[in-house]
Design a protein around this motif. Structure first.
Motif, mmCIF file in Angstrom:
data_model
loop_
_atom_site.group_PDB
_atom_site.id
_atom_site.type_symbol
_atom_site.label_atom_id
_atom_site.label_comp_id
_atom_site.label_asym_id
_atom_site.label_seq_id
_atom_site.Cartn_x
_atom_site.Cartn_y
_atom_site.Cartn_z
ATOM 1 N N ILE A 17 12.342 56.604 -13.389
ATOM 2 C CA ILE A 17 11.735 57.912 -13.662
ATOM 3 C C ILE A 17 11.717 58.203 -15.163
ATOM 4 O O ILE A 17 10.734 58.718 -15.702
ATOM 5 N N ARG A 18 12.780 57.860 -15.830
ATOM 6 C CA ARG A 18 12.886 58.136 -17.262
ATOM 7 C C ARG A 18 12.109 57.129 -18.111
ATOM 8 O O ARG A 18 12.017 57.275 -19.327
ATOM 9 N N GLY A 19 11.567 56.099 -17.479
ATOM 10 C CA GLY A 19 10.796 55.101 -18.216
ATOM 11 C C GLY A 19 11.645 54.115 -18.985
ATOM 12 O O GLY A 19 11.125 53.344 -19.805
ATOM 13 N N LEU A 20 12.957 54.099 -18.719
ATOM 14 C CA LEU A 20 13.849 53.187 -19.430
ATOM 15 C C LEU A 20 13.938 51.823 -18.757
ATOM 16 O O LEU A 20 14.412 50.852 -19.353
ATOM 17 N N VAL A 21 13.522 51.754 -17.498
ATOM 18 C CA VAL A 21 13.469 50.478 -16.773
ATOM 19 C C VAL A 21 12.064 50.303 -16.203
ATOM 20 O O VAL A 21 11.556 51.187 -15.516
ATOM 21 N N LYS A 22 11.472 49.183 -16.521
ATOM 22 C CA LYS A 22 10.171 48.836 -15.940
ATOM 23 C C LYS A 22 10.251 47.529 -15.154
ATOM 24 O O LYS A 22 9.406 47.259 -14.315
ATOM 25 N N LYS A 23 11.274 46.740 -15.449
ATOM 26 C CA LYS A 23 11.408 45.431 -14.802
ATOM 27 C C LYS A 23 12.869 45.229 -14.415
ATOM 28 O O LYS A 23 13.759 45.349 -15.265
ATOM 29 N N ALA A 24 13.112 44.961 -13.123
ATOM 30 C CA ALA A 24 14.498 44.824 -12.644
ATOM 31 C C ALA A 24 14.615 43.628 -11.713
ATOM 32 O O ALA A 24 13.690 43.291 -10.974
ATOM 33 N N LEU A 25 15.790 43.000 -11.750
ATOM 34 C CA LEU A 25 16.110 41.865 -10.885
ATOM 35 C C LEU A 25 17.382 42.183 -10.121
ATOM 36 O O LEU A 25 18.389 42.560 -10.719
ATOM 37 N N ILE A 26 17.325 42.030 -8.796
ATOM 38 C CA ILE A 26 18.482 42.312 -7.950
ATOM 39 C C ILE A 26 18.885 41.022 -7.264
ATOM 40 O O ILE A 26 18.115 40.435 -6.499
ATOM 41 N N LEU A 27 20.110 40.530 -7.573
ATOM 42 C CA LEU A 27 20.621 39.272 -7.030
ATOM 43 C C LEU A 27 21.685 39.571 -5.988
ATOM 44 O O LEU A 27 22.666 40.264 -6.272
ATOM 45 N N VAL A 28 21.491 39.048 -4.776
ATOM 46 C CA VAL A 28 22.376 39.377 -3.658
ATOM 47 C C VAL A 28 22.601 38.127 -2.811
ATOM 48 O O VAL A 28 21.860 37.152 -2.921
ATOM 49 N N HIS B 84 11.938 54.832 -2.285
ATOM 50 C CA HIS B 84 10.515 54.696 -2.630
ATOM 51 C C HIS B 84 10.335 53.822 -3.870
ATOM 52 O O HIS B 84 9.503 54.110 -4.736
ATOM 53 N N ILE B 85 11.143 52.779 -3.940
ATOM 54 C CA ILE B 85 11.035 51.792 -5.014
ATOM 55 C C ILE B 85 10.350 50.551 -4.442
ATOM 56 O O ILE B 85 10.836 49.973 -3.466
ATOM 57 N N PRO B 86 9.222 50.144 -5.006
ATOM 58 C CA PRO B 86 8.455 49.033 -4.412
ATOM 59 C C PRO B 86 9.097 47.668 -4.689
ATOM 60 O O PRO B 86 8.536 46.822 -5.392
ATOM 61 N N ALA B 87 10.281 47.464 -4.129
ATOM 62 C CA ALA B 87 10.980 46.181 -4.316
ATOM 63 C C ALA B 87 10.357 45.123 -3.420
ATOM 64 O O ALA B 87 9.920 45.410 -2.301
ATOM 65 N N MET B 88 10.352 43.900 -3.897
ATOM 66 C CA MET B 88 9.766 42.802 -3.124
ATOM 67 C C MET B 88 10.703 41.608 -3.125
ATOM 68 O O MET B 88 11.473 41.400 -4.065
ATOM 69 N N GLN B 89 10.638 40.844 -2.036
ATOM 70 C CA GLN B 89 11.436 39.621 -1.951
ATOM 71 C C GLN B 89 10.716 38.496 -2.673
ATOM 72 O O GLN B 89 9.526 38.270 -2.469
ATOM 73 N N LEU C 84 6.613 35.606 -11.715
ATOM 74 C CA LEU C 84 7.532 36.686 -12.068
ATOM 75 C C LEU C 84 6.991 37.613 -13.153
ATOM 76 O O LEU C 84 7.467 38.740 -13.309
ATOM 77 N N ASP C 85 5.979 37.146 -13.897
ATOM 78 C CA ASP C 85 5.370 38.013 -14.913
ATOM 79 C C ASP C 85 4.762 39.261 -14.278
ATOM 80 O O ASP C 85 4.640 40.302 -14.924
ATOM 81 N N HIS C 86 4.365 39.142 -13.002
ATOM 82 C CA HIS C 86 3.686 40.250 -12.328
ATOM 83 C C HIS C 86 4.556 40.894 -11.245
ATOM 84 O O HIS C 86 4.058 41.654 -10.426
ATOM 85 N N CYS C 87 5.843 40.571 -11.243
ATOM 86 C CA CYS C 87 6.772 41.163 -10.273
ATOM 87 C C CYS C 87 7.718 42.097 -11.020
ATOM 88 O O CYS C 87 8.511 41.635 -11.857
ATOM 89 N N THR C 88 7.649 43.375 -10.714
ATOM 90 C CA THR C 88 8.446 44.339 -11.490
ATOM 91 C C THR C 88 9.853 44.533 -10.919
ATOM 92 O O THR C 88 10.831 44.495 -11.653
ATOM 93 N N ILE C 89 9.967 44.773 -9.609
ATOM 94 C CA ILE C 89 11.280 44.949 -8.975
ATOM 95 C C ILE C 89 11.446 43.840 -7.945
ATOM 96 O O ILE C 89 10.801 43.853 -6.894
ATOM 97 N N VAL C 90 12.310 42.892 -8.236
ATOM 98 C CA VAL C 90 12.441 41.696 -7.396
ATOM 99 C C VAL C 90 13.850 41.598 -6.830
ATOM 100 O O VAL C 90 14.837 41.788 -7.539
ATOM 101 N N VAL C 91 13.930 41.303 -5.528
ATOM 102 C CA VAL C 91 15.213 41.021 -4.870
ATOM 103 C C VAL C 91 15.216 39.557 -4.464
ATOM 104 O O VAL C 91 14.257 39.082 -3.837
ATOM 105 N N MET C 92 16.273 38.840 -4.825
ATOM 106 C CA MET C 92 16.341 37.436 -4.412
ATOM 107 C C MET C 92 17.783 36.986 -4.234
ATOM 108 O O MET C 92 18.717 37.609 -4.741
ATOM 109 N N SER C 93 17.923 35.918 -3.487
ATOM 110 C CA SER C 93 19.234 35.304 -3.286
ATOM 111 C C SER C 93 19.692 34.663 -4.582
ATOM 112 O O SER C 93 18.930 33.954 -5.240
ATOM 113 N N ILE C 94 20.947 34.888 -4.936
ATOM 114 C CA ILE C 94 21.469 34.294 -6.167
ATOM 115 C C ILE C 94 21.522 32.770 -6.054
ATOM 116 O O ILE C 94 21.378 32.060 -7.051
#
Length: 510
Positions: free
Chosen positions: A100-111, A128-133, A140-150
């Motif tokens: 919301i604050r514009g401080l994050v545009k690209k994030a990686l979530i490792l689980v 309401h965050i458009p996360a994708m597997q 990855l250049d076009h993936c903003t919020i990504v969830v993947m297996s470490i």
């Protein structure tokens, strides 16, 4: 740099002024003004995200964690709430706030692989965050919020593709798995380009203080000094630390931890006890023969092999005989082979498993659903057969199951079976609040594994007191395991903070 005044505005201004023309559409202007005003964040204090989350009502402690991490810790923190307090919700709040604050545009979530779908569902539905597997052919250049297996992320070519990205925020779930700085997981995370970083773990210390040092070094290198400085400044050994008040103060600058009793939520109690068990004479004889192997067969001079066999003997003859049979193939001397064959023969004619009988007794007394944790697959198979012979329905749960089978076993346990027999994989990523009896059939070396196991049932949504039974064979390796567990619990509480009961209802003084 040359700065010039622009006079292009004068012509339009003069024309409107002289001809008394309308400046612009007032309605559109007001709408535009209100839109900009709504999105304007004039104060960095306080959270903006909750008003954009109609599908989520965060708890007070979760909101406080998000505020603390953003306002005081600059987005670099260990989220170490006790199991079941909603660390995923806290991480989602922080991510949403930064978006919301514009401080994050690209994030990686490792689980862990078993939690990928759970994370995607929560981020999409609750935040309401458009996360994708992540899939193998994604750019990855076009993936903003990504969830993947470490486990996938650290392998080529994915590793190199991730290294090419510059992430604003990295989130790592079950971060205690990074405790060893010599592993590929640790090296991979250390080399990621990241502005903010969240490490999620209820157990930042599992076996020794150095694990916490390496986790903090991932977040803020040098915060605790280098390894030698840390060791000397706090007189640190694996299970002891001095100047712990100062160390705790430094740790709290990068770690947020809530205990259940601090949340203002009414929690059910834990009823924890150690259940001592005595071997039969025949079982004790075999156990003693196994313990003497180190003096008879050179291949058992290795302490790890001997301890493994002793622990397996405390679990089941099935687990023990499997290891002995494999080791038998490595024996060369005829006398060694003869000695081991004699043990296997005595082992296989044992008619009683004292620990299994005690587990059956506890399950019968509970007269309700029970989760039973074992360290060994062979014991898991044996216990399923044994309980079936006693008329008790059970289902297995282990790391070999894919996601669909795990969900199916969970559903069968909920609707059909009385007992879920789980190996260690059952202590992460599965929530079973409908059950409130846990039997730790085999004790792990790591006390935090006990906390993870108990946390499967003692979490938000549990309506009953939780009963935990820790089984331990007397005069065996399990006496030593109990002593070491108490020592490690003491180290955790010295540096991180108090723990709920996990071994027994009293604290043992070491």
């Amino acid at each position: 740099m040359i700065i010039e005044k622009s006079s292009a505005w004068k012509e339009g201004f003069t024309e409107r002024l002289e001809n008394r023309e309308a400046w612009d559409n007032w309605t559109l202007y007001r709408m535009s003004y209100e839109a900009v005003k709504t999105n304007l964040i004039t104060d960095f204090n306080g959270l903006q995200s909750p008003k954009y989350l109609p599908n989520l009502t965060p708890l007070a402690h979760q909101l406080k964690v998000a505020e603390t991490v953003i306002e005081r810790m600059n987005g670099k923190a260990i989220l170490a709430d006790e199991v079941g307090l909603g660390k995923t919700i806290e991480a989602g709040l922080i991510l949403k706030e930064y978006l919301i604050r514009g401080l994050v545009k690209k994030a990686l979530i490792l689980v862990p692989a078993s939690l990928v779908n759970q994370w995607i569902e929560e981020l999409n539905h609750k935040f309401h965050i458009p996360a994708m597997q992540y899939k193998k052919n994604y750019d990855l250049d076009h993936c903003t919020i990504v969830v993947m297996s470490i486990d996938m992320a650290k392998r080529s070519p994915h590793k190199e593709n991730i290294y090419d990205q510059e992430y604003d925020l990295i989130i790592i779930d079950e971060a205690h798995k990074l405790k060893n700085h010599k592993t590929k997981n640790y090296e991979f995370v250390q080399n990621l380009k990241k502005k903010f970083c969240l490490l999620l773990t209820a157990t930042p210390i599992q076996n020794n203080v150095f694990e916490l040092f390496y986790l903090i070094s991932l977040l803020k290198p040098g915060h605790l000094g280098n390894y030698e400085t840390f060791q000397s400044s706090f007189s640190v050994s694996k299970h002891n630390v001095e100047h712990d008040d100062y160390l705790k103060e430094l740790v709290n600058q990068v770690m947020v931890r809530n205990r259940r009793q601090d949340t203002g939520i009414e929690w059910t109690n834990r009823r924890v006890q150690i259940i001592p068990i005595v071997f039969t004479q025949e079982e004790q004889e075999v156990y003693d023969l196994i313990s003497d192997l180190k003096n008879v067969c050179p291949i058992f001079s290795d302490a790890f092999s001997m301890i493994t066999l002793q622990r397996e003997m405390c679990s089941s003859k099935e687990a023990t005989s499997l290891t002995l049979t494999n080791m038998l193939q490595k024996c060369i001397k005829p006398e060694d082979i003869s000695y081991m064959e004699g043990i296997i023969q005595k082992l296989m004619v044992l008619e009683v498993n004292s620990k299994a009988e005690k587990a059956y007794e506890l399950i019968t007394q509970a007269s309700d659903k029970v989760i039973l944790f074992t360290e060994y697959r062979a014991t898991q198979t044996y216990l399923q057969w044994y309980l079936q012979s006693k008329g008790i329905t059970s289902v297995p749960f282990n790391g070999q199951f894919n996601k669909n089978k795990r969900e199916w076993m969970k559903q069968l346990f909920k609707e059909k079976a009385q007992v879920l027999i789980a190996t260690e994989s059952g202590s992460e990523g599965i929530n079973l609040q409908f059950c409130h009896h846990v039997i730790n059939y085999d004790l792990p070396w790591n006390p935090m594994k006990l906390e993870q196991r108990i946390g499967r049932v003692h979490r938000l949504g549990q309506e009953h007191d939780v009963h935990i039974y820790n089984l331990a064979i007397q005069n065996s390796i399990e006496d030593h395991i109990l002593d070491l567990l108490h020592v490690k619990i003491g180290v955790f509480e010295q540096v991180v903070g108090e723990l709920d009961d996990i071994l027994s209802a009293f604290k043992k003084s070491i």
